[in-house]
Design a protein around this motif. Structure first.
Motif, PDB file in Angstrom:
ATOM      1  N   TRP A  41     -13.830   5.172   8.178  1.00 27.24           N
ATOM      2  CA  TRP A  41     -13.139   6.028   7.221  1.00 27.24           C
ATOM      3  C   TRP A  41     -11.674   5.468   7.114  1.00 27.24           C
ATOM      4  CZ3 TRP A  41     -15.135  11.686   6.910  1.00 27.24           C
ATOM      5  CH2 TRP A  41     -16.471  11.788   6.689  1.00 27.24           C
ATOM      6  N   LEU A  42     -11.152   5.256   8.160  1.00 28.61           N
ATOM      7  CA  LEU A  42      -9.633   4.819   8.049  1.00 28.61           C
ATOM      8  C   LEU A  42      -9.454   3.587   7.031  1.00 28.61           C
ATOM      9  CD1 LEU A  42      -6.868   4.664   8.871  1.00 28.61           C
ATOM     10  CD2 LEU A  42      -7.302   3.172  10.959  1.00 28.61           C
ATOM     11  N   HIS A  43     -10.456   2.757   7.091  1.00 28.23           N
ATOM     12  CA  HIS A  43     -10.541   1.561   6.377  1.00 28.23           C
ATOM     13  C   HIS A  43     -10.845   1.943   4.861  1.00 28.23           C
ATOM     14  CE1 HIS A  43     -10.979  -2.729   4.947  1.00 28.23           C
ATOM     15  NE2 HIS A  43     -12.269  -2.400   4.473  1.00 28.23           N
ATOM     16  N   ASP A  48     -10.066   0.301   1.094  1.00 30.16           N
ATOM     17  CA  ASP A  48     -11.246  -0.108   0.423  1.00 30.16           C
ATOM     18  C   ASP A  48     -10.893   0.071  -1.334  1.00 30.16           C
ATOM     19  OD1 ASP A  48     -13.980   0.451  -1.299  1.00 30.16           O
ATOM     20  OD2 ASP A  48     -14.489  -0.126   0.511  1.00 30.16           O
ATOM     21  N   ALA A  49     -10.823  -1.120  -2.035  1.00 25.29           N
ATOM     22  CA  ALA A  49     -10.536  -1.093  -3.606  1.00 25.29           C
ATOM     23  C   ALA A  49     -11.449  -0.340  -4.398  1.00 25.29           C
ATOM     24  CB  ALA A  49     -10.347  -2.639  -3.942  1.00 25.29           C
ATOM     25  N   ARG A 369      -2.580   5.580  -2.805  1.00 23.13           N
ATOM     26  CA  ARG A 369      -3.826   4.987  -2.599  1.00 23.13           C
ATOM     27  C   ARG A 369      -3.746   3.429  -2.721  1.00 23.13           C
ATOM     28  NH1 ARG A 369      -4.879   9.087  -6.388  1.00 23.13           N
ATOM     29  NH2 ARG A 369      -4.942   7.476  -8.016  1.00 23.13           N
ATOM     30  N   LEU A 370      -3.023   2.824  -3.114  1.00 25.89           N
ATOM     31  CA  LEU A 370      -3.303   1.615  -3.494  1.00 25.89           C
ATOM     32  C   LEU A 370      -2.229   0.546  -2.996  1.00 25.89           C
ATOM     33  CD1 LEU A 370      -4.622   1.266  -7.359  1.00 25.89           C
ATOM     34  CD2 LEU A 370      -5.869   1.288  -5.065  1.00 25.89           C
ATOM     35  N   GLY A 371      -1.183   1.106  -2.648  1.00 30.23           N
ATOM     36  CA  GLY A 371       0.290   0.476  -2.462  1.00 30.23           C
ATOM     37  C   GLY A 371       0.052  -0.266  -1.181  1.00 30.23           C
TER      38      GLY A 371
END
Length: 378
Positions: A41-43, A48-49, A369-371
């Motif tokens: 869940w961390l990954h 995860d894109a 989320r994405l940075g």
């Protein structure tokens, strides 16, 4: 009750449904706690894109602001919405970013990456007064920066493309090149890839009627760069290496300023400043047609202190953000116009910058989320 213990009987939920249909709908604050459940869940939440794309599609709380350059450096203007998550970016990290450097242009901001034009004194001993000018990509989350050599074209026509759900581990810069060919314009594209660390000229070219390319009016939506070239919007797909153009919304009187943008759902928007400080907003339908969303009458009646009203790209909801300028007082402010109540609210006065400079919209939650997703750069 079986054997003295409670048992919950029910159908098991497939793991993919939990990961990509249930968890992405939760607020980011809850997901921050769930990252401690297990390494998977961390990954999932952090790297995860596909998860990041699904989360952005399901209407997570929005917290955003604007970034702009001024004479002393770079400023952030947070836009706080009551009752919603407000993720903040620490401005202190930019002191190290600009250490020994001067920012001459805030160029683009996409998904946690900020593109700047910087200057520094040359290291060459023979010419101590020489200045090196270069592009610089800064990651908000990891606080890492990457130097990119400057090309020979106007930097305000450069756009930044970074969407890890489409182009994993890679960002690209795209420059629009304009050459006059008689009564037409030949448009070509030069692309820098963080994977190759080189500029390369695309074989794709456009030949269109004479147009006016607006300074600073570039915009990225997913893998596609847009430029407002009145009366057209020129686009370039960095993945498919395909380019094209479409007419901007047509009205009887062309206004002096036009800006492109997109909603949080990825719908292309068009905002035009009309005579007498009126404004009109359009959104693009699924069929590729422009649909008029709003027409705002003379905004001078809302705030008579200011003479000029400059629209920022429309990003959805019922709010339009506007830069208001007073020439007599050498003053400029960022304001919000509520299209339902017609109220104008001043958010912040701009410090240390005249004349006006470019504003960039940043979604703090999307950055969070994405940075932190990895990007390729040596």
């Amino acid at each position: 009750m079986v054997g003295g213990r409670d048992e919950v009987v029910g159908a098991s939920i497939p793991r993919d449904v939990i990961h990509y249909n249930i968890l992405p709908r939760l607020p980011y604050k809850s997901l921050s706690r769930f990252k401690c459940v297990c390494k998977q869940w961390l990954h999932l939440v952090s790297h995860d894109a596909l998860f990041a794309r699904e989360q952005s599609r399901h209407g997570s709380p929005i917290s955003f602001g604007y970034v702009y350059e001024h004479t002393q450096g770079i400023n952030f203007i947070p836009i706080d919405i009551p009752g919603e998550l407000n993720v903040r970016i620490a401005g202190s990290s930019f002191s190290s970013l600009l250490d020994g450097r001067r920012c001459t242009g805030v160029v683009a901001s996409v998904n946690g990456l900020l593109l700047l034009l910087l200057q520094r004194r040359s290291d060459e001993q023979n010419d101590r007064d020489a200045i090196d000018e270069f592009f610089y990509v800064w990651n908000f989350v990891t606080e890492e920066g990457y130097v990119i050599p400057r090309n020979d074209h106007p930097y305000w026509r450069v756009g930044l493309v970074y969407d890890p759900s489409i182009i994993p581990d890679c960002y690209k810069l795209v420059t629009l090149i304009q050459q006059q060919k008689g009564l037409r314009e030949e448009l070509s594209f030069e692309v820098y890839s963080s994977r190759t660390r080189k500029w390369a000229v695309s074989h794709r070219k456009l030949l269109i009627p004479r147009c006016g390319i607006a300074s600073w009016n570039t915009f990225c939506a997913g893998r596609i760069m847009y430029w407002a070239c009145n009366p057209y919007a020129v686009w370039f797909d960095v993945v498919k290496d395909v380019a094209g153009y479409t007419l901007l919304p047509q009205i009887e009187t062309l206004g002096p300023r036009h800006v492109l943008g997109a909603t949080n759902d990825g719908i292309l928007t068009s905002t035009r400043l009309l005579p007498n400080n009126a404004m009109a907003i359009w959104t693009m339908s699924k069929d590729g047609d422009w649909v008029k969303k709003a027409h705002l009458e003379n905004l001078t009646t809302v705030s008579s202190e200011f003479e000029l009203f400059m629209p920022l790209p429309f990003t959805g909801r019922d709010r339009l953000y506007v830069e208001m300028v007073s020439y007599s007082k050498q003053k400029r402010v960022l304001a919000c116009h509520n299209m339902n109540t017609h109220e104008m609210t001043i958010i912040s006065e701009m410090a240390g910058s005249w004349p006006p400079s470019k504003y960039l919209y940043i979604d703090y939650n999307r950055i969070a989320r994405l940075g932190s997703l990895g990007i390729t750069e040596c």
